[in-house]
Design a protein around this motif. Structure first.
Motif, short mmCIF file in Angstrom:
data_model
loop_
_atom_site.label_atom_id
_atom_site.label_comp_id
_atom_site.label_asym_id
_atom_site.label_seq_id
_atom_site.Cartn_x
_atom_site.Cartn_y
_atom_site.Cartn_z
N PHE A 129 0.84 -1.20 0.00
CA PHE A 129 0.00 0.00 0.00
C PHE A 129 0.88 1.25 0.00
CE2 PHE A 129 -2.76 -2.83 2.82
CZ PHE A 129 -3.65 -3.15 1.81
N THR A 130 0.42 2.28 -0.69
CA THR A 130 0.98 3.62 -0.53
C THR A 130 -0.05 4.46 0.20
OG1 THR A 130 2.40 3.53 -2.48
CG2 THR A 130 1.76 5.71 -1.71
N ILE A 131 0.36 5.12 1.27
CA ILE A 131 -0.56 5.92 2.06
C ILE A 131 -0.61 7.33 1.46
CG2 ILE A 131 -1.22 6.65 4.38
CD1 ILE A 131 -1.02 3.60 3.94
N GLY A 132 -1.65 7.59 0.70
CA GLY A 132 -1.78 8.88 0.02
C GLY A 132 -1.81 8.70 -1.48
N PHE A 133 -1.95 9.82 -2.20
CA PHE A 133 -2.00 9.82 -3.64
C PHE A 133 -0.74 10.44 -4.22
CE2 PHE A 133 -6.75 10.58 -2.79
CZ PHE A 133 -7.03 9.23 -2.78
N GLY A 134 -0.40 10.04 -5.43
CA GLY A 134 0.64 10.74 -6.17
C GLY A 134 2.04 10.36 -5.78
N ASP A 135 2.96 11.32 -5.98
CA ASP A 135 4.38 11.02 -5.87
C ASP A 135 4.93 11.26 -4.48
OD1 ASP A 135 4.12 13.72 -5.89
OD2 ASP A 135 5.64 14.11 -7.41
N ARG A 136 4.10 11.70 -3.55
CA ARG A 136 4.59 11.97 -2.20
C ARG A 136 3.65 11.33 -1.18
NH1 ARG A 136 4.88 15.13 2.38
NH2 ARG A 136 6.94 15.98 2.91
N PRO A 137 4.02 10.18 -0.63
CA PRO A 137 3.17 9.56 0.38
C PRO A 137 3.00 10.47 1.60
CG PRO A 137 4.84 8.04 -0.40
CD PRO A 137 5.20 9.38 -0.95
N ILE A 138 1.97 10.22 2.37
CA ILE A 138 1.69 11.01 3.57
C ILE A 138 2.74 10.72 4.63
CG2 ILE A 138 0.03 11.20 5.49
CD1 ILE A 138 -2.18 10.72 3.40
N GLU A 139 3.06 11.73 5.42
CA GLU A 139 4.03 11.56 6.50
C GLU A 139 3.46 10.70 7.63
OE1 GLU A 139 5.57 15.23 7.91
OE2 GLU A 139 6.31 15.87 5.94
N LEU A 140 4.28 9.82 8.12
CA LEU A 140 3.91 9.02 9.28
C LEU A 140 3.77 9.91 10.51
CD1 LEU A 140 3.55 6.13 10.50
CD2 LEU A 140 6.04 6.11 10.84
N GLY A 141 4.69 10.82 10.68
CA GLY A 141 4.60 11.81 11.75
C GLY A 141 5.09 11.29 13.09
N VAL A 142 5.30 12.24 14.01
CA VAL A 142 5.86 11.92 15.32
C VAL A 142 4.91 11.06 16.15
CG1 VAL A 142 6.66 12.91 17.50
CG2 VAL A 142 7.28 14.00 15.33
#
Length: 261
Positions: free
Chosen positions: A227-240
């Motif tokens: 899975f890629t989380i998000g659309f396009g060429d930049r997946p969403i940040e997992l974050g702190v």
């Protein structure tokens, strides 16, 4: 999001589907299935522990006040978060905590649409990029009903939502929806929200047995979903917050592939 040639179709079980597009229910993971998730920081690898199928059908579109949304002829509805008509304080496609019942969790699914005149434009996370943006074209303008980056009843039928737009939603993130009515009379959009909730165990690359399994997943030596989380060429940040609560240790695919050799 997957794009296909509209001139080609195939029939499956009495329904028409575009080639390469599958009913989302065929892609739901079972218990003990393996998967990999790509975030901006890298890949995480896991095993499904528990699963629950969640369906909201029919879901008649409402606004944040719980009022019916009827879209005028050639009209547009600005971005909406889908809320429960029984209690509009509750968002439908949303996980309010980072973990549940002692495990990390995510949602995975899609939406079916009716009537046929409605175009749905999806932003994930809410307020961010739309699905289906072409690399060399101007931004999609849902308010103009642009024939780019939408789903309708054709791409994702009401009774059989497809993976045309496949959503994998981690905790604490909203999904935004915009709508355009192509007909010459008003319509209320009605959706079929079909999702699976997965409770899962993250594999730890610092543990020998987990590291070996991560390596096999990354090298495609064992069956696993990617899975890629998000659309396009930049997946969403997992974050702190998720990194801390999940005890996550993201890896590049190259790093993961070297484990257990």
């Amino acid at each position: 999001m997957f794009l296909a040639d509209f001139s080609l179709e195939e029939k499956k079980g009495g329904d028409w589907f575009l080639p390469g597009i599958r009913p989302i229910r065929e892609k739901f993971l079972e218990r003990n299935y393996l998967f990999a998730m790509e975030f901006f920081e890298g890949w995480l690898f896991g095993r499904v522990i528990r699963r629950r199928i969640c369906q909201y059908k029919p879901y008649p579109l409402i606004d944040e006040n719980g009022d019916t949304v009827d879209i005028a002829a050639s009209g547009y509805q600005s971005e909406i978060i889908l809320r429960d008509p029984r209690n509009v304080a509750n968002k439908v496609i949303y996980l309010p905590t980072t973990t549940n019942a002692g495990y990390p969790w995510i949602m995975h699914g899609s939406i079916g649409v009716k009537p046929q005149y409605i175009r749905v434009y999806i932003r994930f996370p809410a307020g961010a990029d739309l699905a289906g943006k072409w690399p060399n074209l101007d931004p999609i303008r849902p308010k103009d009903g642009n024939a780019i980056g939408y789903i309708s009843e054709k791409e994702s039928p009401y009774d059989e939502p497809t993976d045309w737009v496949e959503l994998v939603v981690p905790p604490l993130l909203d999904v935004g929806f915009e709508f355009y009515n192509t007909d010459d009379r008003a319509h209320q959009p009605v959706l079929n929200l079909l999702f699976a909730v997965y409770w899962f165990k993250l594999l730890d690359p610092d543990k020998y047995a987990d590291a070996r399994l991560i390596g096999k997943i990354a090298r495609r030596e064992v069956p696993a979903a990617f899975f890629t989380i998000g659309f396009g060429d930049r997946p969403i940040e997992l974050g702190v917050t998720l990194t801390k609560d999940w005890k996550a240790k993201p890896l590049s695919l190259d790093e993961a592939s070297e484990l257990g050799r």
